[in-house]
Design an enzyme around this catalytic site. Sequence first.
Site, mmCIF file in Angstrom:
data_model
loop_
_atom_site.group_PDB
_atom_site.id
_atom_site.type_symbol
_atom_site.label_atom_id
_atom_site.label_comp_id
_atom_site.label_asym_id
_atom_site.label_seq_id
_atom_site.Cartn_x
_atom_site.Cartn_y
_atom_site.Cartn_z
ATOM 1 N N HIS A 101 0.815 -1.215 0.000
ATOM 2 C CA HIS A 101 0.000 0.000 0.000
ATOM 3 C C HIS A 101 0.850 1.266 0.000
ATOM 4 O O HIS A 101 0.346 2.349 -0.296
ATOM 5 C CB HIS A 101 -1.004 -0.005 1.169
ATOM 6 C CG HIS A 101 -0.429 0.290 2.517
ATOM 7 N ND1 HIS A 101 -0.247 -0.672 3.483
ATOM 8 C CD2 HIS A 101 -0.008 1.444 3.075
ATOM 9 C CE1 HIS A 101 0.248 -0.126 4.577
ATOM 10 N NE2 HIS A 101 0.405 1.167 4.359
ATOM 11 N N ASP A 131 0.077 -7.537 1.401
ATOM 12 C CA ASP A 131 0.546 -6.159 1.545
ATOM 13 C C ASP A 131 2.069 -6.060 1.564
ATOM 14 O O ASP A 131 2.654 -5.359 2.390
ATOM 15 C CB ASP A 131 -0.036 -5.509 2.806
ATOM 16 C CG ASP A 131 -0.023 -3.983 2.729
ATOM 17 O OD1 ASP A 131 0.274 -3.452 1.648
ATOM 18 O OD2 ASP A 131 -0.295 -3.344 3.754
ATOM 19 N N SER A 208 4.832 2.547 7.727
ATOM 20 C CA SER A 208 4.511 1.322 6.998
ATOM 21 C C SER A 208 5.694 0.877 6.140
ATOM 22 O O SER A 208 6.273 1.670 5.403
ATOM 23 C CB SER A 208 3.299 1.550 6.100
ATOM 24 O OG SER A 208 2.144 1.767 6.861
#
Length: 463
Positions: A101, A131, A208
Amino acid sequence: MAISMITALESSTATAQVNSLTSFEPATAHRRVTDSHRETPTVLAVRRASPAVVNLHGQKTVRSTAAGLAGATDGGGFRQVNGMGTGVVIDPRGYVITNYHVVEDVDNIRVTLADGTVTSAELIAARPRNDLALVKVKISQELPTIPRGTSSDLMVGEDVIAIGNAYGYVHTCTQGIISALHRDVPVNDTQDYEDLIQISAGINPGNSGGPLLNINGEIIGVNVAVRVGAQQIAFAIPIDQVVQIVTTMIDEHNANRLDTGLRTQGGPRDGDGVTITHVSASSPAARDGLKPGDRVVRVGSRPVDDRLDFSLAMLQVDAGQQLPLGIERGGEVMELAVATSQSTGTDSGSPSETAWAVIGIRAKPVGQSAMSRLNARMRTPYRGGLYITAVRPGSAAAEEGIQVGDVLLGIHGWQTASVSDLAGILEHPDMRQGPRAKFYIVRREQTLYGHFQLASRSAATNH
């Protein structure tokens, strides 16, 4: 006597002032490092890992599927933002692991290295369901790589450290503990978070894809999400799971461009090694003397200690090049050079190869639990579907915009709950005549449809 005492006091006060001024002099680096308890294991861990942490940024389209756990509050839809995230270097040539993402829909991935160098990167492979993504940084010199630990022996309560691009503040370090293990955090059909590490370290948007470190400065996880509205609840993908998924991603990428005639098997950790399990009888590898049971110890000049090493090494080989291998057989190491060729996407008439040849996809069945969760969220009764793992450029699937991560539900009125279902559809006489075939997919919890224009095929055609 009084004068003498006053003089002595003044002298004492002056000396104290001088000492005070002297003590405010900056300490030398040598004194700070060797004569202080400030250089804690945490300091050493951060110092060890930081050079291999990079910051990723670029203009991107944010969807609720990717942003929900990362802190978005807009309630869904689309918006253009300056996306940011973090990555870790796993190969000195500039291969970097991050969350999918982070780079999803980013046209120009910009990378800031630990030394401040700004460059760009390209997406090599991705697994939206998990992911994870692999990008290649455009760089001329070798980069430091992250020290790798294992997630197989983690303990609840042990200290952990996170490094990331939190809110754009590069190389932000936070510390906490492992709060829990084996957490499942379902999101949607394209991101399937399972068996996560729950931590108390501060994680924010921009973290992230960054590393979760143990106190030795080894990566034990990839930070992936926070619980919106909660404090000190964040999650990381265990590094052993990351290595397994990324290795599979790279293997699929290599198989789509390169044919060696080899199949290998190996483990996720250093020392597990890589063993050749199958050699195609008609392949150059068989002619060049490779045999099942051979252990690969080197590709070119690169040592191979595990499956990821082998997969990364294969990325530097182009079709038509000789593949130099160091092979251990019977306790002896021998050098072999194996010819490679361009992958045709077909080796036999197997169902998966038929799908690759005819419509240009590789796919695998969606697990029953994942399908049940999808049906519950969408309020649908779908019996099953095929998760798209690769799309061949120029194929019917690519022309219709099918993407990796889509779930194929059916074609021409027939359901595609398994690869065999798909192969049966493609071999049906009606389909071999080359119809304009309607297909249905699920993408980000929406059911979409389109039309393949398939080429007419003779009944004798092999793929």
